[in-house]
Design a protein around this motif. Structure first.
Motif, PDB file in Angstrom:
ATOM      1  N   PRO A   4       0.841  -1.199   0.000  1.00  0.00           N
ATOM      2  CA  PRO A   4       0.000   0.000   0.000  1.00  0.00           C
ATOM      3  C   PRO A   4       0.870   1.241   0.000  1.00  0.00           C
ATOM      4  CG  PRO A   4       0.135  -0.923   2.207  1.00  0.00           C
ATOM      5  CD  PRO A   4       0.822  -1.895   1.292  1.00  0.00           C
ATOM      6  N   PRO A   5       0.285   2.431  -0.305  1.00  0.00           N
ATOM      7  CA  PRO A   5       1.064   3.671  -0.193  1.00  0.00           C
ATOM      8  C   PRO A   5       1.754   3.736   1.163  1.00  0.00           C
ATOM      9  CG  PRO A   5      -1.028   4.122  -1.227  1.00  0.00           C
ATOM     10  CD  PRO A   5      -1.084   2.686  -0.771  1.00  0.00           C
ATOM     11  N   LEU A   6       3.030   4.040   1.143  1.00  0.00           N
ATOM     12  CA  LEU A   6       3.892   3.836   2.300  1.00  0.00           C
ATOM     13  C   LEU A   6       4.601   5.121   2.694  1.00  0.00           C
ATOM     14  CD1 LEU A   6       5.554   1.808   4.147  1.00  0.00           C
ATOM     15  CD2 LEU A   6       7.125   1.612   2.219  1.00  0.00           C
ATOM     16  N   GLY A   7       4.567   5.454   3.970  1.00  0.00           N
ATOM     17  CA  GLY A   7       5.382   6.527   4.513  1.00  0.00           C
ATOM     18  C   GLY A   7       6.652   5.925   5.091  1.00  0.00           C
ATOM     19  N   VAL A   8       7.771   6.569   4.876  1.00  0.00           N
ATOM     20  CA  VAL A   8       9.059   6.055   5.343  1.00  0.00           C
ATOM     21  C   VAL A   8       9.747   7.114   6.190  1.00  0.00           C
ATOM     22  CG1 VAL A   8      11.319   5.173   4.687  1.00  0.00           C
ATOM     23  CG2 VAL A   8       9.322   4.616   3.288  1.00  0.00           C
ATOM     24  N   LEU A   9      10.153   6.725   7.392  1.00  0.00           N
ATOM     25  CA  LEU A   9      10.996   7.574   8.223  1.00  0.00           C
ATOM     26  C   LEU A   9      12.388   6.948   8.221  1.00  0.00           C
ATOM     27  CD1 LEU A   9       8.656   8.228  11.305  1.00  0.00           C
ATOM     28  CD2 LEU A   9       8.931   9.614   9.239  1.00  0.00           C
ATOM     29  N   PRO A  10      13.252   7.349   7.285  1.00  0.00           N
ATOM     30  CA  PRO A  10      14.569   6.720   7.199  1.00  0.00           C
ATOM     31  C   PRO A  10      15.465   7.191   8.330  1.00  0.00           C
ATOM     32  CG  PRO A  10      14.453   8.536   5.671  1.00  0.00           C
ATOM     33  CD  PRO A  10      13.082   8.418   6.296  1.00  0.00           C
ATOM     34  N   PRO A  11      16.460   6.400   8.673  1.00  0.00           N
ATOM     35  CA  PRO A  11      17.431   6.867   9.669  1.00  0.00           C
ATOM     36  C   PRO A  11      18.262   7.994   9.084  1.00  0.00           C
ATOM     37  CG  PRO A  11      18.184   4.835   8.658  1.00  0.00           C
ATOM     38  CD  PRO A  11      16.794   5.075   8.135  1.00  0.00           C
ATOM     39  N   GLU A  12      18.876   8.786   9.945  1.00  0.00           N
ATOM     40  CA  GLU A  12      19.759   9.840   9.455  1.00  0.00           C
ATOM     41  C   GLU A  12      21.068   9.265   8.932  1.00  0.00           C
ATOM     42  OE1 GLU A  12      20.337  13.058  12.109  1.00  0.00           O
ATOM     43  OE2 GLU A  12      18.208  13.314  12.555  1.00  0.00           O
ATOM     44  N   GLU A  13      21.362   8.045   9.319  1.00  0.00           N
ATOM     45  CA  GLU A  13      22.587   7.369   8.875  1.00  0.00           C
ATOM     46  C   GLU A  13      22.436   7.023   7.398  1.00  0.00           C
ATOM     47  OE1 GLU A  13      24.842   3.764   7.947  1.00  0.00           O
ATOM     48  OE2 GLU A  13      22.767   3.621   8.608  1.00  0.00           O
ATOM     49  N   PHE A  14      23.400   7.417   6.593  1.00  0.00           N
ATOM     50  CA  PHE A  14      23.307   7.378   5.137  1.00  0.00           C
ATOM     51  C   PHE A  14      23.080   5.975   4.593  1.00  0.00           C
ATOM     52  CE2 PHE A  14      25.313   7.601   0.876  1.00  0.00           C
ATOM     53  CZ  PHE A  14      24.610   8.668   0.337  1.00  0.00           C
ATOM     54  N   LEU A  15      23.891   5.036   5.029  1.00  0.00           N
ATOM     55  CA  LEU A  15      23.782   3.676   4.512  1.00  0.00           C
ATOM     56  C   LEU A  15      22.461   3.036   4.926  1.00  0.00           C
ATOM     57  CD1 LEU A  15      24.934   1.279   3.032  1.00  0.00           C
ATOM     58  CD2 LEU A  15      26.311   0.727   5.050  1.00  0.00           C
ATOM     59  N   GLY A  16      22.043   3.250   6.163  1.00  0.00           N
ATOM     60  CA  GLY A  16      20.776   2.699   6.615  1.00  0.00           C
ATOM     61  C   GLY A  16      19.601   3.267   5.842  1.00  0.00           C
ATOM     62  N   ALA A  17      19.661   4.560   5.509  1.00  0.00           N
ATOM     63  CA  ALA A  17      18.594   5.179   4.728  1.00  0.00           C
ATOM     64  C   ALA A  17      18.505   4.565   3.336  1.00  0.00           C
ATOM     65  CB  ALA A  17      18.823   6.682   4.631  1.00  0.00           C
ATOM     66  N   ALA A  18      19.661   4.271   2.747  1.00  0.00           N
ATOM     67  CA  ALA A  18      19.666   3.643   1.425  1.00  0.00           C
ATOM     68  C   ALA A  18      18.965   2.289   1.470  1.00  0.00           C
ATOM     69  CB  ALA A  18      21.105   3.473   0.935  1.00  0.00           C
ATOM     70  N   ARG A  19      19.219   1.526   2.508  1.00  0.00           N
ATOM     71  CA  ARG A  19      18.609   0.196   2.610  1.00  0.00           C
ATOM     72  C   ARG A  19      17.096   0.289   2.780  1.00  0.00           C
ATOM     73  NH1 ARG A  19      18.581  -4.289   7.258  1.00  0.00           N
ATOM     74  NH2 ARG A  19      18.302  -6.138   5.949  1.00  0.00           N
ATOM     75  N   THR A  34      -2.140  10.505   4.444  1.00  0.00           N
ATOM     76  CA  THR A  34      -1.956  10.302   3.010  1.00  0.00           C
ATOM     77  C   THR A  34      -1.365   8.938   2.669  1.00  0.00           C
ATOM     78  OG1 THR A  34       0.214  11.376   3.074  1.00  0.00           O
ATOM     79  CG2 THR A  34      -1.680  12.761   2.560  1.00  0.00           C
ATOM     80  N   VAL A  35      -1.019   8.160   3.679  1.00  0.00           N
ATOM     81  CA  VAL A  35      -0.507   6.809   3.461  1.00  0.00           C
ATOM     82  C   VAL A  35      -1.332   5.833   4.293  1.00  0.00           C
ATOM     83  CG1 VAL A  35       1.829   7.628   2.982  1.00  0.00           C
ATOM     84  CG2 VAL A  35       1.217   6.984   5.316  1.00  0.00           C
ATOM     85  N   THR A  36      -1.236   4.554   3.962  1.00  0.00           N
ATOM     86  CA  THR A  36      -1.951   3.552   4.747  1.00  0.00           C
ATOM     87  C   THR A  36      -1.014   2.733   5.629  1.00  0.00           C
ATOM     88  OG1 THR A  36      -1.853   2.017   2.875  1.00  0.00           O
ATOM     89  CG2 THR A  36      -3.824   3.362   3.080  1.00  0.00           C
ATOM     90  N   LEU A  37       0.282   2.937   5.440  1.00  0.00           N
ATOM     91  CA  LEU A  37       1.275   2.240   6.251  1.00  0.00           C
ATOM     92  C   LEU A  37       2.452   3.175   6.476  1.00  0.00           C
ATOM     93  CD1 LEU A  37       2.474  -0.382   7.545  1.00  0.00           C
ATOM     94  CD2 LEU A  37       3.399  -0.915   5.289  1.00  0.00           C
ATOM     95  N   LEU A  38       2.921   3.251   7.712  1.00  0.00           N
ATOM     96  CA  LEU A  38       4.100   4.050   8.042  1.00  0.00           C
ATOM     97  C   LEU A  38       5.193   3.119   8.536  1.00  0.00           C
ATOM     98  CD1 LEU A  38       5.414   6.872   8.402  1.00  0.00           C
ATOM     99  CD2 LEU A  38       4.610   6.797  10.767  1.00  0.00           C
ATOM    100  N   ASP A  39       6.302   3.106   7.811  1.00  0.00           N
ATOM    101  CA  ASP A  39       7.447   2.301   8.223  1.00  0.00           C
ATOM    102  C   ASP A  39       8.323   3.159   9.124  1.00  0.00           C
ATOM    103  OD1 ASP A  39       9.566   0.635   8.588  1.00  0.00           O
ATOM    104  OD2 ASP A  39      10.020   0.342   6.460  1.00  0.00           O
ATOM    105  N   ALA A  40       8.147   2.967  10.432  1.00  0.00           N
ATOM    106  CA  ALA A  40       8.923   3.724  11.426  1.00  0.00           C
ATOM    107  C   ALA A  40       9.960   2.834  12.092  1.00  0.00           C
ATOM    108  CB  ALA A  40       7.989   4.319  12.476  1.00  0.00           C
ATOM    109  N   ARG A  41      10.304   1.716  11.452  1.00  0.00           N
ATOM    110  CA  ARG A  41      11.236   0.780  12.090  1.00  0.00           C
ATOM    111  C   ARG A  41      12.611   1.395  12.314  1.00  0.00           C
ATOM    112  NH1 ARG A  41      10.519  -4.341   8.215  1.00  0.00           N
ATOM    113  NH2 ARG A  41      10.353  -2.625   6.714  1.00  0.00           N
ATOM    114  N   ALA A  42      12.983   2.373  11.482  1.00  0.00           N
ATOM    115  CA  ALA A  42      14.294   3.016  11.643  1.00  0.00           C
ATOM    116  C   ALA A  42      14.226   4.270  12.495  1.00  0.00           C
ATOM    117  CB  ALA A  42      14.868   3.365  10.270  1.00  0.00           C
ATOM    118  N   ALA A  43      13.033   4.625  12.989  1.00  0.00           N
ATOM    119  CA  ALA A  43      12.892   5.817  13.819  1.00  0.00           C
ATOM    120  C   ALA A  43      13.394   5.532  15.231  1.00  0.00           C
ATOM    121  CB  ALA A  43      11.425   6.255  13.862  1.00  0.00           C
TER     122      ALA A  43
END
Length: 211
Positions: free
Chosen positions: A86-101, A154-163
Motif C-alpha cells: 500500500p502507499p507507504l510513509g518512510v521515516l529513514p534513519p539519518e545514517e546514510f547507509l541505513g537510509a539507502a537500505r 496520506t498513506v496507509t502504512l508508516l514504516d517507522a522501524r528506523a525511527a
C-alpha cells in the motif's frame, strides 16, 4: 501529495523497470561519489574513511536491491498474486547507509513512498533515487511537525522501524486517529540484522491490487 499517492500504477512500472531505475541510481551515486563522501562527512561529522565506507556501502546496497526487484514477485506470495504494498510513509534513519537500505528495499518491492527526512546527505540520496523513478513513486516531505502529521493521512502504512524509540508523539497520535498502520521502531542492531525478505515482507501486509 495525496493525489499523487493514489494515482494508478503504470503497467510500465514493472519489476524490471524498478531494477533498471535502481541500477541507474547506483551509477549516479558512484559518479558523484566524491560529493556524497563530503556530504556524509559533514552530516555525520566523521572521518573521510568512514564517509567513504558509507557511500561505497550505499552503492552496493542499491545494486543489491536492483537485483532483488524481479525476485520479490516470486518469493513473496502476496506479490505473486499481483498485489503491491500500500502507499507507504518512510521515516529513514539519518545514517546514510541505513537510509539507502530502507528506501531502496521499499522501491524494489514496488511501494509508492512518501519520505520524511532531516539529514542533508540523506535528502540528496533520496532526491537522486527519486529522479530515476516515475513521479508517483517517491514524494519527499519536510520533517516538520505539520507536514509529518499530514503524512499520516496520506498513506496507509508508516514504516517507522528506523525511527528512534521515542519518535514523534504527534505523529503517533495522528496515525492512530487516521487508522494508519505503523511498523514500530526496532533497535538499531535488530533492524540491521533483518535479512532482506524479513525487511520487505511486512510492507506487504494490507497489500492491494493496482487499479
Amino acid at each position: 501529495m495525496g493525489e499523487r499517492l493514489v494515482r494508478p500504477r503504470s503497467p510500465a512500472h514493472s519489476a524490471a523497470r524498478r531494477g533498471r531505475a535502481l541500477l541507474a541510481a547506483a551509477a549516479e551515486v558512484e559518479s558523484g561519489r566524491q560529493q556524497f563522501v563530503e556530504q556524509v562527512r559533514r552530516a555525520h561529522r566523521c572521518r573521510i574513511s568512514e564517509a567513504v565506507a558509507q557511500v561505497d556501502g550505499c552503492i552496493d546496497t542499491i545494486v543489491r536491491w536492483a537485483g532483488w526487484a524481479d525476485k520479490l514477485d516470486l518469493l513473496l506470495p502476496v506479490a505473486a498474486g499481483g498485489r503491491r504494498p500500500p502507499p507507504l510513509g518512510v521515516l529513514p534513519p539519518e545514517e546514510f547507509l541505513g537510509a539507502a537500505r530502507v528506501l531502496c528495499s521499499a522501491l524494489a518491492a514496488g511501494a509508492r513512498c512518501v519520505v520524511a527526512h532531516e539529514s542533508a546527505a540523506v535528502g540528496a540520496l533520496v532526491d537522486l533515487v527519486a529522479a530515476e523513478f516515475p513521479a508517483e513513486a517517491v514524494t519527499v516531505v519536510a520533517r516538520d511537525r505539520d507536514t509529518v502529521r499530514k503524512l499520516a493521512t496520506t498513506v496507509t502504512l508508516l514504516d517507522a522501524r528506523a525511527a528512534p524509540g521515542d519518535w514523534d508523539a504527534d505523529l503517533r497520535l495522528a496515525c492512530a486517529e487516521a487508522g494508519t498502520r505503523v511498523l514500530p521502531p526496532l533497535p538499531v542492531g535488530q533492524l540491521a540484522g533483518l535479512d532482506d525478505l524479513a525487511l520487505v515482507g511486512p510492507l506487504f501486509t494490507g497489500a492491494v491490487r493496482p487499479a
